[in-house]
Design a protein around this motif. Structure first.
Motif, PDB file in Angstrom:
ATOM      1  N   ALA A   1       0.831  -1.205   0.000  1.00 41.92           N
ATOM      2  CA  ALA A   1       0.000   0.000   0.000  1.00 41.92           C
ATOM      3  C   ALA A   1       0.865   1.254   0.000  1.00 41.92           C
ATOM      4  CB  ALA A   1      -0.931  -0.003   1.211  1.00 41.92           C
ATOM      5  N   SER A   2       1.946   1.234   0.747  1.00 40.14           N
ATOM      6  CA  SER A   2       2.833   2.389   0.858  1.00 40.14           C
ATOM      7  C   SER A   2       3.501   2.712  -0.475  1.00 40.14           C
ATOM      8  CB  SER A   2       3.894   2.137   1.925  1.00 40.14           C
ATOM      9  OG  SER A   2       3.310   1.942   3.191  1.00 40.14           O
ATOM     10  N   LYS A   3       3.925   1.694  -1.199  1.00 39.85           N
ATOM     11  CA  LYS A   3       4.569   1.923  -2.498  1.00 39.85           C
ATOM     12  C   LYS A   3       3.626   2.637  -3.455  1.00 39.85           C
ATOM     13  CE  LYS A   3       7.949  -1.845  -2.323  1.00 39.85           C
ATOM     14  NZ  LYS A   3       8.360  -3.166  -2.892  1.00 39.85           N
ATOM     15  N   GLN A   4       2.355   2.262  -3.435  1.00 35.46           N
ATOM     16  CA  GLN A   4       1.370   2.944  -4.282  1.00 35.46           C
ATOM     17  C   GLN A   4       1.205   4.409  -3.882  1.00 35.46           C
ATOM     18  OE1 GLN A   4      -2.394   0.925  -4.309  1.00 35.46           O
ATOM     19  NE2 GLN A   4      -1.561  -0.980  -5.119  1.00 35.46           N
ATOM     20  N   ALA A   5       1.165   4.650  -2.565  1.00 37.26           N
ATOM     21  CA  ALA A   5       0.997   6.023  -2.071  1.00 37.26           C
ATOM     22  C   ALA A   5       2.188   6.898  -2.442  1.00 37.26           C
ATOM     23  CB  ALA A   5       0.791   6.008  -0.560  1.00 37.26           C
ATOM     24  N   LEU A   6       3.387   6.357  -2.305  1.00 42.33           N
ATOM     25  CA  LEU A   6       4.594   7.103  -2.657  1.00 42.33           C
ATOM     26  C   LEU A   6       4.632   7.407  -4.155  1.00 42.33           C
ATOM     27  CD1 LEU A   6       7.202   5.163  -0.493  1.00 42.33           C
ATOM     28  CD2 LEU A   6       6.395   7.489  -0.102  1.00 42.33           C
ATOM     29  N   GLU A   7       4.205   6.442  -4.951  1.00 38.43           N
ATOM     30  CA  GLU A   7       4.180   6.639  -6.404  1.00 38.43           C
ATOM     31  C   GLU A   7       3.203   7.745  -6.776  1.00 38.43           C
ATOM     32  OE1 GLU A   7       3.460   4.079 -10.538  1.00 38.43           O
ATOM     33  OE2 GLU A   7       3.084   3.149  -8.587  1.00 38.43           O
ATOM     34  N   MET A   8       1.998   7.756  -6.169  1.00 42.38           N
ATOM     35  CA  MET A   8       1.026   8.795  -6.463  1.00 42.38           C
ATOM     36  C   MET A   8       1.531  10.168  -6.031  1.00 42.38           C
ATOM     37  SD  MET A   8      -2.975   9.257  -5.251  1.00 42.38           S
ATOM     38  CE  MET A   8      -3.571   7.736  -5.988  1.00 42.38           C
ATOM     39  N   ALA A   9       2.194  10.217  -4.874  1.00 41.19           N
ATOM     40  CA  ALA A   9       2.717  11.488  -4.364  1.00 41.19           C
ATOM     41  C   ALA A   9       3.972  11.936  -5.102  1.00 41.19           C
ATOM     42  CB  ALA A   9       3.015  11.362  -2.877  1.00 41.19           C
ATOM     43  N   GLN A  10       4.550  11.021  -5.879  1.00 44.65           N
ATOM     44  CA  GLN A  10       5.761  11.294  -6.663  1.00 44.65           C
ATOM     45  C   GLN A  10       6.940  11.689  -5.766  1.00 44.65           C
ATOM     46  OE1 GLN A  10       4.362  14.184  -9.625  1.00 44.65           O
ATOM     47  NE2 GLN A  10       4.001  12.519 -11.065  1.00 44.65           N
ATOM     48  N   ILE A  11       7.118  10.921  -4.695  1.00 46.80           N
ATOM     49  CA  ILE A  11       8.295  11.104  -3.864  1.00 46.80           C
ATOM     50  C   ILE A  11       8.964   9.754  -3.631  1.00 46.80           C
ATOM     51  CG2 ILE A  11       7.322  13.136  -2.720  1.00 46.80           C
ATOM     52  CD1 ILE A  11       6.933  11.432  -0.228  1.00 46.80           C
ATOM     53  N   ALA A  12      10.250   9.796  -3.346  1.00 52.44           N
ATOM     54  CA  ALA A  12      11.021   8.580  -3.126  1.00 52.44           C
ATOM     55  C   ALA A  12      10.945   8.167  -1.654  1.00 52.44           C
ATOM     56  CB  ALA A  12      12.478   8.815  -3.519  1.00 52.44           C
ATOM     57  N   PRO A  13      11.145   6.879  -1.372  1.00 49.12           N
ATOM     58  CA  PRO A  13      11.176   6.437   0.028  1.00 49.12           C
ATOM     59  C   PRO A  13      12.196   7.206   0.866  1.00 49.12           C
ATOM     60  CG  PRO A  13      11.048   4.544  -1.427  1.00 49.12           C
ATOM     61  CD  PRO A  13      11.254   5.742  -2.309  1.00 49.12           C
ATOM     62  N   THR A  14      13.300   7.589   0.254  1.00 51.52           N
ATOM     63  CA  THR A  14      14.342   8.319   0.991  1.00 51.52           C
ATOM     64  C   THR A  14      13.927   9.741   1.348  1.00 51.52           C
ATOM     65  OG1 THR A  14      15.333   8.803  -1.164  1.00 51.52           O
ATOM     66  CG2 THR A  14      16.287   6.982   0.107  1.00 51.52           C
ATOM     67  N   ASP A  15      12.797  10.212   0.800  1.00 51.85           N
ATOM     68  CA  ASP A  15      12.280  11.539   1.149  1.00 51.85           C
ATOM     69  C   ASP A  15      11.422  11.506   2.412  1.00 51.85           C
ATOM     70  OD1 ASP A  15      13.430  12.840  -1.075  1.00 51.85           O
ATOM     71  OD2 ASP A  15      11.753  12.227  -2.362  1.00 51.85           O
TER      72      ASP A  15
ATOM     73  N   ASN B   1       7.751  15.265   5.292  1.00 49.30           N
ATOM     74  CA  ASN B   1       7.054  14.191   4.577  1.00 49.30           C
ATOM     75  C   ASN B   1       6.778  13.020   5.507  1.00 49.30           C
ATOM     76  OD1 ASN B   1       7.350  15.545   1.984  1.00 49.30           O
ATOM     77  ND2 ASN B   1       9.514  14.957   2.101  1.00 49.30           N
ATOM     78  N   VAL B   2       5.503  12.684   5.650  1.00 46.77           N
ATOM     79  CA  VAL B   2       5.095  11.613   6.564  1.00 46.77           C
ATOM     80  C   VAL B   2       4.302  10.563   5.788  1.00 46.77           C
ATOM     81  CG1 VAL B   2       3.809  11.017   8.640  1.00 46.77           C
ATOM     82  CG2 VAL B   2       5.013  13.213   8.508  1.00 46.77           C
ATOM     83  N   LEU B   3       4.628   9.307   6.027  1.00 44.82           N
ATOM     84  CA  LEU B   3       3.863   8.181   5.489  1.00 44.82           C
ATOM     85  C   LEU B   3       3.010   7.613   6.614  1.00 44.82           C
ATOM     86  CD1 LEU B   3       3.264   6.062   3.252  1.00 44.82           C
ATOM     87  CD2 LEU B   3       5.252   4.786   4.096  1.00 44.82           C
ATOM     88  N   LEU B   4       1.699   7.698   6.443  1.00 43.35           N
ATOM     89  CA  LEU B   4       0.750   7.178   7.432  1.00 43.35           C
ATOM     90  C   LEU B   4       0.070   5.944   6.858  1.00 43.35           C
ATOM     91  CD1 LEU B   4      -1.033   7.278   9.988  1.00 43.35           C
ATOM     92  CD2 LEU B   4      -2.493   8.914   8.774  1.00 43.35           C
ATOM     93  N   ILE B   5       0.136   4.849   7.606  1.00 46.80           N
ATOM     94  CA  ILE B   5      -0.412   3.564   7.155  1.00 46.80           C
ATOM     95  C   ILE B   5      -1.432   3.061   8.162  1.00 46.80           C
ATOM     96  CG2 ILE B   5       0.134   1.211   6.397  1.00 46.80           C
ATOM     97  CD1 ILE B   5       3.174   2.275   6.458  1.00 46.80           C
ATOM     98  N   GLY B   6      -2.542   2.559   7.676  1.00 47.16           N
ATOM     99  CA  GLY B   6      -3.478   1.800   8.499  1.00 47.16           C
ATOM    100  C   GLY B   6      -3.497   0.373   7.978  1.00 47.16           C
ATOM    101  N   ALA B   7      -3.149  -0.596   8.805  1.00 45.82           N
ATOM    102  CA  ALA B   7      -3.085  -1.989   8.341  1.00 45.82           C
ATOM    103  C   ALA B   7      -3.466  -2.933   9.473  1.00 45.82           C
ATOM    104  CB  ALA B   7      -1.682  -2.327   7.832  1.00 45.82           C
ATOM    105  N   ASP B   8      -4.307  -3.892   9.164  1.00 42.55           N
ATOM    106  CA  ASP B   8      -4.702  -4.872  10.166  1.00 42.55           C
ATOM    107  C   ASP B   8      -4.989  -6.223   9.526  1.00 42.55           C
ATOM    108  OD1 ASP B   8      -4.820  -4.110  13.007  1.00 42.55           O
ATOM    109  OD2 ASP B   8      -6.067  -2.463  12.298  1.00 42.55           O
ATOM    110  N   ILE B   9      -4.585  -7.267  10.230  1.00 46.30           N
ATOM    111  CA  ILE B   9      -4.971  -8.640   9.897  1.00 46.30           C
ATOM    112  C   ILE B   9      -5.690  -9.191  11.126  1.00 46.30           C
ATOM    113  CG2 ILE B   9      -4.178 -10.954   9.252  1.00 46.30           C
ATOM    114  CD1 ILE B   9      -1.876  -9.730   7.766  1.00 46.30           C
TER     115      ILE B   9
END
Length: 327
Positions: free
Chosen positions: A58-72, A132-140
């Motif tokens: 999910a995070s990879k998709q969000a970063l791609e849409m935001a057009q920023i690299a993980p290192t940002d 730049n903040v990556l916010l994730i909601g994830a549950d199993i």
């Protein structure tokens, strides 16, 4: 410093269990489940799938849409109640994304987790600490469901959703309100049950295990239909806008009857209510970002749209945020 939400992503397991399949496990039916909850099917993680794995996807998709690299990314917040590691899963996500300069931590507020996480992330940006903040909601939660209890097993599904939040000249986070009431904690639990273990005479400790989810459905329903409209109204007031200016109502996807009751009380028409729980069930902290991402990719939500998002659940906790999508 203003805040913008610039990217979203989601991930759900491939395996789907519909209501007919569930009726082979417990005494229930598609009509019984769908009429009471609005849920038709749910996605379930297999034994090899981790919270980390779906959160990273999910995070990879969000970063791609935001057009920023993980290192940002400066900060990663994982909202979850089902971490792979009780000491925290966010740092594993950091490594797998290659977000080498990000600090990472877990936040637990059950089904309110994403809203609480959004408010928490906003404080780091507003103070200028992070850009730049990556916010994730994830549950199993299928790990913690009693599959012989039809009052709970029909409700939950697994999934992950993520958003990128960035410092911005124009503030797109208009207002929020978050609340807790521990006096109602017993209404919804995933509790640890200790078992005494004597180490040496006179020294006894507790070693046990977490028990499956238990819930008083009627009390949770009454709580949600009363408290959620109130907290949304407070967030709208803090945002200095009117209910009529809300383009979308995005609630935690728990029960269609709750979604309908909250919208009716707020006088928000059904066509403005985002709902995807028929396909995914209650995915806890993942439900809001998962539904947000789906609506964005379907073209429903447009840049500049004003969204009232509210979470509610165990704790008991509840909260609402008013934000506009995009820069």
């Amino acid at each position: 410093m203003g805040i913008a939400l610039t990217g979203s992503g989601s991930c759900t397991p491939q395996v789907s269990l519909d209501n007919h399949g569930l009726s082979q496990i417990v005494e229930t039916s598609d009509e019984w489940i769908s009429s009471r909850t609005g849920i038709r099917q749910r996605r379930l993680a297999d034994a090899e799938t981790s919270v980390c794995a779906i959160a990273v996807a999910a995070s990879k998709q969000a970063l791609e849409m935001a057009q920023i690299a993980p290192t940002d990314i400066d900060l990663i917040i994982l909202a979850t109640s089902s971490a792979d590691d009780l000491f925290g899963t966010a740092s594993q996500i950091q490594v797998q994304l290659g977000a080498t300069k990000a600090v990472a931590f877990d936040l637990t507020a059950a089904c309110s987790g994403f809203v609480f996480g959004l408010v928490t992330a906003a404080q780091f940006i507003r103070t200028g600490a992070y850009q730049n903040v990556l916010l994730i909601g994830a549950d199993i939660l299928s790990r913690w469901v009693n599959w012989s209890d039809r009052g709970t097993c029909v409700l939950f599904g697994d999934g992950a959703g993520a958003v990128v939040m960035q410092a911005n000249d124009r503030d797109r986070l208009l207002g929020f309100e978050i609340r807790s009431d521990g006096t109602q904690n017993a209404c919804l639990n995933l509790a640890y049950r200790p078992q005494p273990k004597e180490l040496v005479p006179g020294v006894t400790i507790a070693q046990g295990a977490y028990q499956p989810i238990t819930m008083n459905g009627q009390e949770v329903y009454r709580f949600a239909v009363k408290k959620v409209p109130e907290v949304i109204e407070k967030a709208i007031f803090r945002s200095n806008i009117s209910v009529e200016e809300i383009d979308w109502l995005l609630l935690h996807q728990a029960n269609q009857r709750i979604l309908d009751a909250v919208a009716q009380r707020l006088k928000i028409p059904p066509e403005k209510v985002i709902s995807n729980l028929a396909n995914y069930g209650n995915t806890s902290a993942a439900s809001i970002p998962l539904a947000l991402d789906e609506a964005l990719r379907q073209g429903k939500i447009k840049p500049g749209d004003t969204i009232a998002a509210a979470g509610f659940g165990a704790g008991l906790t509840w909260g609402a945020t008013i934000f506009q999508w995009g820069r």
